[in-house]
Design a protein around this motif. Structure first.
Motif, PDB file in Angstrom:
ATOM      1  N   ALA A 149     -56.742  -4.237 -11.097  1.00  0.00           N
ATOM      2  CA  ALA A 149     -57.384  -3.170 -10.352  1.00  0.00           C
ATOM      3  C   ALA A 149     -57.172  -1.915 -11.095  1.00  0.00           C
ATOM      4  N   ALA A 150     -55.946  -1.604 -11.757  1.00  0.00           N
ATOM      5  CA  ALA A 150     -55.598  -0.387 -12.356  1.00  0.00           C
ATOM      6  C   ALA A 150     -56.507  -0.323 -13.804  1.00  0.00           C
ATOM      7  N   THR A 203     -59.498  -1.736 -13.992  1.00  0.00           N
ATOM      8  CA  THR A 203     -61.015  -1.565 -13.509  1.00  0.00           C
ATOM      9  C   THR A 203     -61.132   0.031 -13.323  1.00  0.00           C
ATOM     10  N   ARG A 204     -60.231   0.406 -12.494  1.00  0.00           N
ATOM     11  CA  ARG A 204     -60.560   1.807 -12.307  1.00  0.00           C
ATOM     12  C   ARG A 204     -60.413   2.774 -13.523  1.00  0.00           C
ATOM     13  N   THR A 255     -64.028   2.272 -15.187  1.00  0.00           N
ATOM     14  CA  THR A 255     -64.940   3.218 -14.458  1.00  0.00           C
ATOM     15  C   THR A 255     -64.974   4.484 -14.744  1.00  0.00           C
ATOM     16  N   GLY A 256     -63.384   4.968 -14.705  1.00  0.00           N
ATOM     17  CA  GLY A 256     -63.342   6.477 -14.961  1.00  0.00           C
ATOM     18  C   GLY A 256     -63.626   6.840 -16.215  1.00  0.00           C
ATOM     19  N   GLY A 307     -65.922  -0.438  -5.113  1.00  0.00           N
ATOM     20  CA  GLY A 307     -66.191   0.961  -5.880  1.00  0.00           C
ATOM     21  C   GLY A 307     -67.293   0.972  -6.687  1.00  0.00           C
ATOM     22  N   ASP A 337     -49.674   1.433  -8.063  1.00  0.00           N
ATOM     23  CA  ASP A 337     -50.411   2.687  -7.484  1.00  0.00           C
ATOM     24  C   ASP A 337     -49.638   3.438  -6.474  1.00  0.00           C
ATOM     25  N   THR A 348     -52.273   4.879 -12.500  1.00  0.00           N
ATOM     26  CA  THR A 348     -53.478   5.515 -13.318  1.00  0.00           C
ATOM     27  C   THR A 348     -53.575   5.892 -14.698  1.00  0.00           C
ATOM     28  N   GLY A 400     -53.484   2.161 -16.306  1.00  0.00           N
ATOM     29  CA  GLY A 400     -54.798   1.749 -16.240  1.00  0.00           C
ATOM     30  C   GLY A 400     -55.746   2.362 -17.294  1.00  0.00           C
ATOM     31  N   ARG A 401     -55.752   3.720 -17.384  1.00  0.00           N
ATOM     32  CA  ARG A 401     -56.526   4.202 -18.391  1.00  0.00           C
ATOM     33  C   ARG A 401     -56.299   3.979 -19.836  1.00  0.00           C
TER      34      ARG A 401
END
Length: 392
Positions: free
Chosen positions: A32-33, A35-36, A39-40, A61, A194, A376, A379-380
């Motif tokens: 999930a991280a 994926t965020r 998309t970020g 999202g 998260d 965050t 994930g990035r």
């Protein structure tokens, strides 16, 4: 690309995984991280995963499409076991060949899924990234599986990773082991949590005057979560009202229930897995959270995600085991790190119950997670690895 464009604008990513949100597991949080993060950066993500019986599917999202497929699950509802894995992997190849062609594929273990993704990547002429939380063949060997099975798993796992544009390892020890196996390009991206869900702020379980210690997450043989029940009789001598709460699932769950049956009634509770918000509620109310790894079984390098989710909620940790997790808990003053044996564990459990929680220490522990293990940030970083593979 213009100077104002984001580095991954328009990159199409297909993620193949047997487990994804809303299933509560370390892999789900990790993906999930990712994926965020993707998309970020402006990427578009398609997730090929499984249906989750009895759970409402969250909104994926913007920029994310989730496609689910029914699979076989074990009696506890997990996609765990090689028959269950194959029920996902066999149709996965067709799913990968029929979806719009991506710029890069990403896969999560088991190695059989990685092998399918390597084959699909070759047929579609796209790169892929393998996300390695551990080395499955090593774990199988340490669990005492037959030599022929271990050798076959080593062969499949090395082939699954061997064609990857990059392999993401969740720790330096995992990366070192992958290099020993001949894996070329490896990037280390630690697991994160998260910190919007796991934080000191929010509702907490009321202990009703009976303090509890919480084990939240998967309990399998190599984790050895039974050590806390073996220590509990000594704990009750010092803190008569104490209890241990298990929140989760795992292959060792029945064994834990059998041990609990021999302990005083009401001193051990079992709750099935639930959403991350439920785990956070229990973690906020606990005197401390429990985590463990049996030494010498090939997992000494692991840092269980349950440690960081607990700390993000402000809770101190009692860790039983050795390796990186023990060093981290000890060096950063995040709780108690002791040997994986009942006597030492009992002493730490008693100390945690007697110490209590303070808002200042809760805030310090949560701030440490935000600085070092935020989903965050991790994930990035993982997303940057994936998009770089797409560009290569």
């Amino acid at each position: 690309m213009s100077g104002s464009a984001r580095p991954a604008d328009g990159v199409r990513v297909t993620l193949a995984t047997r487990i994804f949100a809303p299933e509560p597991a370390a892999a789900s949080f990790r993906l999930a991280a990712l994926t965020r993060g993707l998309t970020g950066l402006g990427a578009r993500v398609r997730v090929l995963t499984t249906t989750v019986p009895g759970r409402a599917e969250p909104s994926p999202g913007p920029g994310v499409t989730v496609e689910r497929w029914p699979v076989l699950r074990d009696p506890e509802g997990y996609v765990r076991g090689y028959v269950q894995y194959l029920s996902f992997d066999v149709p996965l190849l067709l799913r990968l060949l029929r979806t719009p062609r991506p710029d890069v594929l990403v896969c999560e273990p088991p190695p059989t899924t990685g092998a399918v993704v390597r084959l699909a990547a070759r047929l579609r002429r796209v790169p892929y990234v393998y996300y390695a939380a551990d080395v499955w063949a090593d774990a199988a060997q340490s669990a005492g599986m037959p030599g022929a099975v271990v050798r076959a798993l080593h062969t499949v796992e090395r082939w699954a990773m061997g064609g990857a544009a990059c392999v993401i390892a969740v720790s330096e020890p995992v990366a070192a082991r992958l290099h020993e196996l001949g894996v070329g390009r490896v990037e280390v991206v630690p697991n994160g949590v998260d910190t919007d869900v796991f934080s000191p702020d929010g509702p907490a379980v009321d202990d009703e005057g009976r303090p509890y210690l919480l084990y939240a997450g998967t309990a399998s043989e190599w984790q050895g979560a039974d050590v806390f029940l073996r220590a509990l009789p000594r704990v009750l001598e010092e803190v008569p009202g104490a209890r241990v709460v298990y929140l989760g699932q795992g292959s060792d769950w029945q064994h834990l229930r059998e041990l609990a049956a021999g302990l005083p009634p009401g001193t051990v509770e079992f709750h099935t897995r639930g959403p991350a918000e439920e785990a956070a509620r229990w973690q906020r109310g606990a005197a401390a959270c429990l985590a463990s790894i049996v030494p010498g079984r090939g997992y000494d390098f692991a840092v269980p995600t349950k440690i960081h989710s607990a700390l993000a909620c402000g809770a101190p940790v009692v860790f039983a085991g050795v390796g990186q997790a023990a060093e981290q808990v000890r060096d950063e003053r995040l709780g108690w790190a002791v040997d994986h044996e009942p006597g030492a564990v009992a002493e730490a459990m008693v100390a945690a119950l007697r110490a209590g929680r303070s808002p200042q220490e809760d805030a310090r522990r949560a701030a440490w997670v935000r600085s070092h293990r935020s989903a965050t940030a991790t994930g990035r970083r993982a997303a940057e690895v994936v998009t770089a593979a797409a560009r290569r």
